[in-house]
Design an enzyme around this catalytic site. Structure first.
Site, PDB file in Angstrom:
ATOM      1  N   HIS A   1      -8.255   0.744  34.523  1.00 52.15           N
ATOM      2  CA  HIS A   1      -8.311   0.075  33.225  1.00 52.15           C
ATOM      3  C   HIS A   1      -7.753  -1.339  33.316  1.00 52.15           C
ATOM      4  O   HIS A   1      -7.973  -2.156  32.419  1.00 52.15           O
ATOM      5  CB  HIS A   1      -7.502   0.898  32.214  1.00 52.15           C
ATOM      6  CG  HIS A   1      -7.879   0.654  30.782  1.00 52.15           C
ATOM      7  ND1 HIS A   1      -9.118   0.969  30.271  1.00 52.15           N
ATOM      8  CD2 HIS A   1      -7.174   0.125  29.746  1.00 52.15           C
ATOM      9  CE1 HIS A   1      -9.166   0.650  28.987  1.00 52.15           C
ATOM     10  NE2 HIS A   1      -8.009   0.133  28.643  1.00 52.15           N
TER      11      HIS A   1
ATOM     12  N   SER B   1     -11.964  -2.383  26.183  1.00 48.87           N
ATOM     13  CA  SER B   1     -11.200  -1.247  25.679  1.00 48.87           C
ATOM     14  C   SER B   1     -11.518  -1.060  24.187  1.00 48.87           C
ATOM     15  O   SER B   1     -12.665  -0.777  23.847  1.00 48.87           O
ATOM     16  CB  SER B   1      -9.704  -1.454  25.926  1.00 48.87           C
ATOM     17  OG  SER B   1      -9.003  -0.233  25.835  1.00 48.87           O
TER      18      SER B   1
END
Length: 228
Positions: free
Chosen positions: A188, A76
């Protein structure tokens, strides 16, 4: 966020393979007050990069750390930072990015959290064009020489697939060793709460990638003390 004594599968897996693992809380992370956290607004890849490299400089002074066999990885924000680091230095012999961001313009048009950069980068891309350009690793990809493994999830709407594909193609066209792994049915949260077999597969690929690129060479390979 803030690293602490929590459990991270990646750290333990790599440590179990005989690799030293360094993780720090550079400027921009939490746990040290608001001034510390927000000191990197509009400056991603500046002071935080400096802090990370200082930590590496300290670590490599240890006699049991081989400064010629360093790897870098992150997910990320860490995926962005890993790509950014490889545009700034060739000191790392291998890199692995998770949930990466390579181009803030394309990311803004496809992510589900535009508010992140509207706050961090002081506006929308067309309101602060220069900053969105200057902080996009893809603008400096011609400087990258680090072999890179890219891991991305097909149902990740926080850091969509397009940025990983851009990074992959740019490295491929320049002859930089690169692999892109696309995980199906994953978001994610893959590294934290993904399907068990996908979690295992991902950890295995990380170990395999770093094991290959950071392996000892020459005299070091013959020495039982040749550790990363």
């Amino acid at each position: 966020s803030q690293y602490n004594e929590g459990w991270f599968d990646e750290f333990q897996s790599l440590a179990g393979a005989g690799v030293w693992v360094l993780y720090t809380n550079p400027r921009g992370s939490s746990g040290y007050g608001g001034d510390f956290t927000y000191s990197t607004r509009g400056r991603w890849g500046a002071e935080d990069y400096v802090d990370l490299m200082k930590a590496v400089d300290i670590a490599v002074k240890r006699p049991d750390v081989d400064s010629t066999r360093l790897g870098v990885t992150g997910g990320s924000y860490g995926g962005f930072m890993t790509a950014w680091i490889t545009t700034k230095t060739n000191r790392f012999k291998a890199a692995q990015t998770d949930r990466m961001i390579s181009n803030w313009w394309s990311w803004y048009g496809s992510t589900d959290v535009q508010g992140l950069t509207e706050f961090e980068f002081f506006g929308k891309p067309w309101e602060n064009e220069k900053l969105y350009d200057e902080l996009s690793p893809i603008r400096f990809v011609d400087k990258v020489r680090t072999p890179t493994l890219i891991v991305q999830s097909e149902e990740d709407y926080r850091t969509p697939m397009g940025d990983a594909e851009q990074w992959f193609m740019a490295l491929k066209k320049q002859g930089v060793p690169v692999e892109l792994v696309r995980y199906p049915r994953s978001t994610h949260e893959l590294s934290r709460s993904g399907e068990p077999w996908l979690l295992v597969d991902r950890l295995g690929r990380l170990r395999q990638w770093f094991g290959y690129w950071l392996k000892p060479t020459g005299a070091a390979a013959a020495s039982p003390e040749g550790k990363q």
